[in-house]
Design a protein around this motif. Structure first.
Motif, PDB file in Angstrom:
ATOM      1  N   ARG A  30       0.831  -1.215   0.000  1.00 38.70           N
ATOM      2  CA  ARG A  30       0.000   0.000   0.000  1.00 38.70           C
ATOM      3  C   ARG A  30       0.864   1.263   0.000  1.00 38.70           C
ATOM      4  O   ARG A  30       0.547   2.232  -0.676  1.00 38.70           O
ATOM      5  N   LEU A  31       1.949   1.222   0.763  1.00 42.08           N
ATOM      6  CA  LEU A  31       2.853   2.365   0.788  1.00 42.08           C
ATOM      7  C   LEU A  31       3.519   2.573  -0.576  1.00 42.08           C
ATOM      8  O   LEU A  31       3.725   3.709  -1.008  1.00 42.08           O
ATOM      9  N   LYS A  32       3.858   1.486  -1.271  1.00 43.77           N
ATOM     10  CA  LYS A  32       4.444   1.597  -2.613  1.00 43.77           C
ATOM     11  C   LYS A  32       3.453   2.250  -3.573  1.00 43.77           C
ATOM     12  O   LYS A  32       3.815   3.113  -4.366  1.00 43.77           O
ATOM     13  N   ARG A  33       2.184   1.813  -3.482  1.00 47.18           N
ATOM     14  CA  ARG A  33       1.161   2.425  -4.341  1.00 47.18           C
ATOM     15  C   ARG A  33       0.969   3.902  -4.004  1.00 47.18           C
ATOM     16  O   ARG A  33       0.812   4.740  -4.889  1.00 47.18           O
ATOM     17  N   LEU A  34       1.010   4.190  -2.714  1.00 45.87           N
ATOM     18  CA  LEU A  34       0.854   5.582  -2.287  1.00 45.87           C
ATOM     19  C   LEU A  34       2.009   6.440  -2.796  1.00 45.87           C
ATOM     20  O   LEU A  34       1.805   7.570  -3.237  1.00 45.87           O
ATOM     21  N   LYS A  35       3.236   5.898  -2.762  1.00 44.35           N
ATOM     22  CA  LYS A  35       4.403   6.626  -3.292  1.00 44.35           C
ATOM     23  C   LYS A  35       4.257   6.844  -4.798  1.00 44.35           C
ATOM     24  O   LYS A  35       4.568   7.922  -5.307  1.00 44.35           O
ATOM     25  N   ALA A  36       3.792   5.821  -5.506  1.00 44.79           N
ATOM     26  CA  ALA A  36       3.594   5.953  -6.959  1.00 44.79           C
ATOM     27  C   ALA A  36       2.516   7.003  -7.236  1.00 44.79           C
ATOM     28  O   ALA A  36       2.671   7.831  -8.142  1.00 44.79           O
ATOM     29  N   ASP A  37       1.459   6.990  -6.459  1.00 42.68           N
ATOM     30  CA  ASP A  37       0.407   7.997  -6.620  1.00 42.68           C
ATOM     31  C   ASP A  37       0.934   9.390  -6.282  1.00 42.68           C
ATOM     32  O   ASP A  37       0.548  10.378  -6.908  1.00 42.68           O
ATOM     33  N   GLU A  38       1.820   9.459  -5.298  1.00 39.43           N
ATOM     34  CA  GLU A  38       2.404  10.745  -4.930  1.00 39.43           C
ATOM     35  C   GLU A  38       3.223  11.312  -6.082  1.00 39.43           C
ATOM     36  O   GLU A  38       3.129  12.502  -6.394  1.00 39.43           O
ATOM     37  N   HIS A  39       4.002  10.458  -6.769  1.00 44.16           N
ATOM     38  CA  HIS A  39       4.803  10.921  -7.898  1.00 44.16           C
ATOM     39  C   HIS A  39       3.905  11.382  -9.048  1.00 44.16           C
ATOM     40  O   HIS A  39       4.164  12.424  -9.668  1.00 44.16           O
ATOM     41  N   SER A  40       2.870  10.613  -9.334  1.00 41.68           N
ATOM     42  CA  SER A  40       1.964  11.025 -10.411  1.00 41.68           C
ATOM     43  C   SER A  40       1.209  12.297 -10.014  1.00 41.68           C
ATOM     44  O   SER A  40       0.950  13.167 -10.852  1.00 41.68           O
ATOM     45  N   LEU A  41       0.866  12.438  -8.737  1.00 41.57           N
ATOM     46  CA  LEU A  41       0.198  13.642  -8.264  1.00 41.57           C
ATOM     47  C   LEU A  41       1.129  14.841  -8.363  1.00 41.57           C
ATOM     48  O   LEU A  41       0.698  15.940  -8.758  1.00 41.57           O
ATOM     49  N   LYS A  42       2.410  14.658  -8.056  1.00 43.40           N
ATOM     50  CA  LYS A  42       3.375  15.749  -8.206  1.00 43.40           C
ATOM     51  C   LYS A  42       3.492  16.167  -9.666  1.00 43.40           C
ATOM     52  O   LYS A  42       3.562  17.355  -9.974  1.00 43.40           O
ATOM     53  N   ALA A  43       3.512  15.193 -10.569  1.00 36.60           N
ATOM     54  CA  ALA A  43       3.582  15.512 -11.998  1.00 36.60           C
ATOM     55  C   ALA A  43       2.325  16.254 -12.436  1.00 36.60           C
ATOM     56  O   ALA A  43       2.398  17.242 -13.194  1.00 36.60           O
ATOM     57  N   THR A  44       1.179  15.830 -11.962  1.00 32.72           N
ATOM     58  CA  THR A  44      -0.081  16.496 -12.301  1.00 32.72           C
ATOM     59  C   THR A  44      -0.096  17.923 -11.758  1.00 32.72           C
ATOM     60  O   THR A  44      -0.529  18.860 -12.444  1.00 32.72           O
ATOM     61  N   ILE A  45       0.387  18.101 -10.540  1.00 25.89           N
ATOM     62  CA  ILE A  45       0.438  19.439  -9.943  1.00 25.89           C
ATOM     63  C   ILE A  45       1.385  20.331 -10.728  1.00 25.89           C
ATOM     64  O   ILE A  45       1.092  21.514 -10.975  1.00 25.89           O
ATOM     65  N   ALA A  46       2.524  19.790 -11.157  1.00 26.33           N
ATOM     66  CA  ALA A  46       3.474  20.577 -11.953  1.00 26.33           C
ATOM     67  C   ALA A  46       2.838  21.001 -13.275  1.00 26.33           C
ATOM     68  O   ALA A  46       2.982  22.160 -13.705  1.00 26.33           O
ATOM     69  N   GLU A  47       2.128  20.078 -13.931  1.00 30.48           N
ATOM     70  CA  GLU A  47       1.438  20.424 -15.181  1.00 30.48           C
ATOM     71  C   GLU A  47       0.356  21.472 -14.937  1.00 30.48           C
ATOM     72  O   GLU A  47       0.178  22.394 -15.745  1.00 30.48           O
ATOM     73  N   LEU A  48      -0.354  21.347 -13.818  1.00 29.44           N
ATOM     74  CA  LEU A  48      -1.398  22.308 -13.474  1.00 29.44           C
ATOM     75  C   LEU A  48      -0.808  23.693 -13.217  1.00 29.44           C
ATOM     76  O   LEU A  48      -1.366  24.710 -13.652  1.00 29.44           O
ATOM     77  N   ILE A  49       0.339  23.740 -12.556  1.00 36.05           N
ATOM     78  CA  ILE A  49       1.000  25.024 -12.306  1.00 36.05           C
ATOM     79  C   ILE A  49       1.435  25.658 -13.627  1.00 36.05           C
ATOM     80  O   ILE A  49       1.256  26.861 -13.852  1.00 36.05           O
ATOM     81  N   THR A  50       1.984  24.837 -14.526  1.00 33.69           N
ATOM     82  CA  THR A  50       2.401  25.348 -15.835  1.00 33.69           C
ATOM     83  C   THR A  50       1.200  25.879 -16.612  1.00 33.69           C
ATOM     84  O   THR A  50       1.258  26.968 -17.197  1.00 33.69           O
ATOM     85  N   ALA A  51       0.113  25.115 -16.603  1.00 36.63           N
ATOM     86  CA  ALA A  51      -1.099  25.559 -17.316  1.00 36.63           C
ATOM     87  C   ALA A  51      -1.656  26.836 -16.696  1.00 36.63           C
ATOM     88  O   ALA A  51      -2.130  27.734 -17.410  1.00 36.63           O
ATOM     89  N   THR A  52      -1.588  26.954 -15.381  1.00 35.17           N
ATOM     90  CA  THR A  52      -2.068  28.158 -14.701  1.00 35.17           C
ATOM     91  C   THR A  52      -1.230  29.374 -15.094  1.00 35.17           C
ATOM     92  O   THR A  52      -1.777  30.459 -15.344  1.00 35.17           O
ATOM     93  N   GLU A  53       0.086  29.200 -15.153  1.00 36.29           N
ATOM     94  CA  GLU A  53       0.951  30.314 -15.555  1.00 36.29           C
ATOM     95  C   GLU A  53       0.669  30.746 -16.992  1.00 36.29           C
ATOM     96  O   GLU A  53       0.612  31.941 -17.293  1.00 36.29           O
TER      97      GLU A  53
END
Length: 151
Positions: A30-53
């Motif tokens: 479960r922790l491995k899945r959570l870490k993988a989700d965290e990385h994908s969430l970070k990538a999504t947040i980075a894309e969202l920040i870029t789109a916002t700018e």
């Protein structure tokens, strides 16, 4: 009996340790899945920040464009208003000139002369030049529109 009681306790501890190991393995996955989700969430947040700018820059450009268009439209409206006033004045002057020409044409007409039955173009060769001008002015005044403009 004390020997078998010790084995039972140790067996119970071993079973509990096995359950703990199994639960730890489950938590690890479960922790491995959570870490993988965290990385994908970070990538999504980075894309969202870029789109916002990008959107903020586009909005800034649109605001600048709207300001320019508003100024340009204001200038064009002021110019159109001035031109409209000038056209009104010129139309009033034209109407005034038309009325004066009509009065001149009426005054130039002989007192006993009636309205010619023939069109002006056909009657023009038989009339003098002053009478032709008067007849043309009369024909022009007959074509006058109801709003004061000549046709």
């Amino acid at each position: 009996m004390s020997h078998s009681l010790g084995i039972m306790i140790e067996s119970l501890v071993a079973v509990l340790l096995m359950l703990t190991i199994g639960y730890c393995m489950l938590l690890n996955t479960r922790l491995k899945r959570l870490k993988a989700d965290e990385h994908s969430l970070k990538a999504t947040i980075a894309e969202l920040i870029t789109a916002t700018e990008i959107a903020e820059r586009a909005i800034g450009g649109l605001k600048h464009t709207v300001r320019d268009v508003n100024e340009n439209l204001g200038n064009q409206l002021a110019s159109a208003s001035q031109m409209s006033q000038q056209l009104k004045k010129q139309l009033a002057e034209g109407d005034n000139v038309f009325r004066r020409l009509s009065k001149i044409a009426i005054a130039a007409r002989p007192q006993g002369a009636a309205e010619p039955a023939e069109p002006v173009a056909a009657a023009a060769p038989r009339m003098s030049s002053a009478k032709a001008v008067a007849a043309a002015a009369q024909a022009f005044s007959d074509r006058r529109r109801t709003d004061g403009l000549a046709a």
